[in-house]
Design an enzyme around this catalytic site. Structure first.
Site: not given
Ligand code: AMP
Length: 281
Positions: A30-31, A33-35, A37, A61, A153
């Site tokens: 969902m953008g 982004l961090h480390e 992602h 969602q 999820q």
């Molecule tokens: P989101 O943008 O929050 O929907 O996350 C996208 C994907 O990144 C999903 O598969 C999350 O489980 C994964 N993700 C988010 N934060 C983390 C994290 N800290 N460590 C590992 N995977 C992550």
């Protein structure tokens, strides 16, 4: 790196990549982004010859009253980060391109979504499995990478893939944490400095659960209590749930002879955070 916003164009690109023997990897996000992602992206990069990152804040969602409108967004910065991986395609559709006003078909993974976050976020997992099914149909990936941060999820998507015969390999990636233990999340951007301190309680609670397990807990409840005790010490943290469940089925009252998932959801101020860990027997 190419940015595609049209689902039709994305599918045409995917079909020609497949026809020329390419292995397509997809990392849905969902953008903002961090480390965490980027770790998923690097895993996707390692395993595919064409890597697609999707950036889509999926309206279906979010439950009524949740943070859809104010969810953090920064497309320019996301693209700069994706370029460092490097990612080949950024698929970033508008909600109107993903959902026609008369769309009525949903994908639901059933019982696996009935516990943990399910009751607290009605409709959330249905939105997730539906959009991931749509992304699979549009991007036609051979593999897709998901984080264990959103453990329920991940299990719901694995169930959907098995139940509906999606020909997509699901690659899980362990949780990426800040140095002090906080699980990385786009929603951490909401936290004030004081809340950021309080948020540490989640990973500390998981550590307490792990120690109780290692010390020979008699049952799952004892492990839950060890985590709850740590969370309750932190004034600014409101527990939504702390549960020890079977790490495969997510069923309550797990056997300690099998891997168990300790999952936490809590509010720190107005921000809802989740974290988890898997304990091996
Ligand atoms: P989101 O943008 O929050 O929907 O996350 C996208 C994907 O990144 C999903 O598969 C999350 O489980 C994964 N993700 C988010 N934060 C983390 C994290 N800290 N460590 C590992 N995977 C992550």
């Amino acid at each position: 790196m190419m940015v595609i916003t049209s689902p039709g164009e994305m599918t045409r690109f995917a079909e020609s990549a497949r026809a020329s023997g390419k292995r397509i990897g997809l990392v849905p996000t969902m953008g903002f982004l961090h480390e965490g992602h980027l770790t998923l992206m690097r895993e996707g990069r390692r395993q595919s010859s064409v890597l697609v990152a999707s950036i889509f804040v999926n309206p279906t969602q979010f439950c009524p009253g949740e943070d859809f409108a104010r969810y953090p967004r920064n497309f320019e910065r996301d693209c700069a980060m994706l370029q460092t991986v490097p990612v080949d395609i950024v698929f970033a559709p508008e909600p109107s391109a993903m959902y026609s006003p008369d769309a009525q078909t949903w994908v639901e993974a059933g019982e696996i979504t009935s516990g943990l976050c399910g009751p607290h976020r009605p409709g959330h997992f249905r939105g997730v499995t539906t959009v991931v099914a749509k992304l699979f149909n549009i991007v036609k990936p051979h593999l897709a990478v998901f984080g264990e941060k959103d453990f329920q999820q991940l299990r719901a998507i694995q169930k959907m893939v098995r139940d509906l015969n999606f020909d997509v390999e699901i690659i899980p990636v362990p949780i990426v944490r800040e140095k002090d233990g906080l699980a990385m999340s786009s929603r951490n951007a909401y936290l004030s400095p004081a809340e950021r301190e309080d948020a540490l309680a989640l990973s500390l609670a998981l550590r307490a659960a792990r120690e109780k397990h290692r010390a020979g807990a008699c049952c799952a409840e004892e492990i839950e209590f060890a985590a709850i005790r740590v969370l309750k010490r932190m004034r600014g943290v409101a527990i939504e749930y702390v549960e020890a469940v079977d790490a495969e089925t997510l069923a309550r009252h797990p056997s300690l002879e099998r891997p168990i998932l300790i999952a936490i959801a809590a509010r720190v101020g107005k921000t809802r955070l989740i974290d988890n860990t898997v304990l091996q027997p």
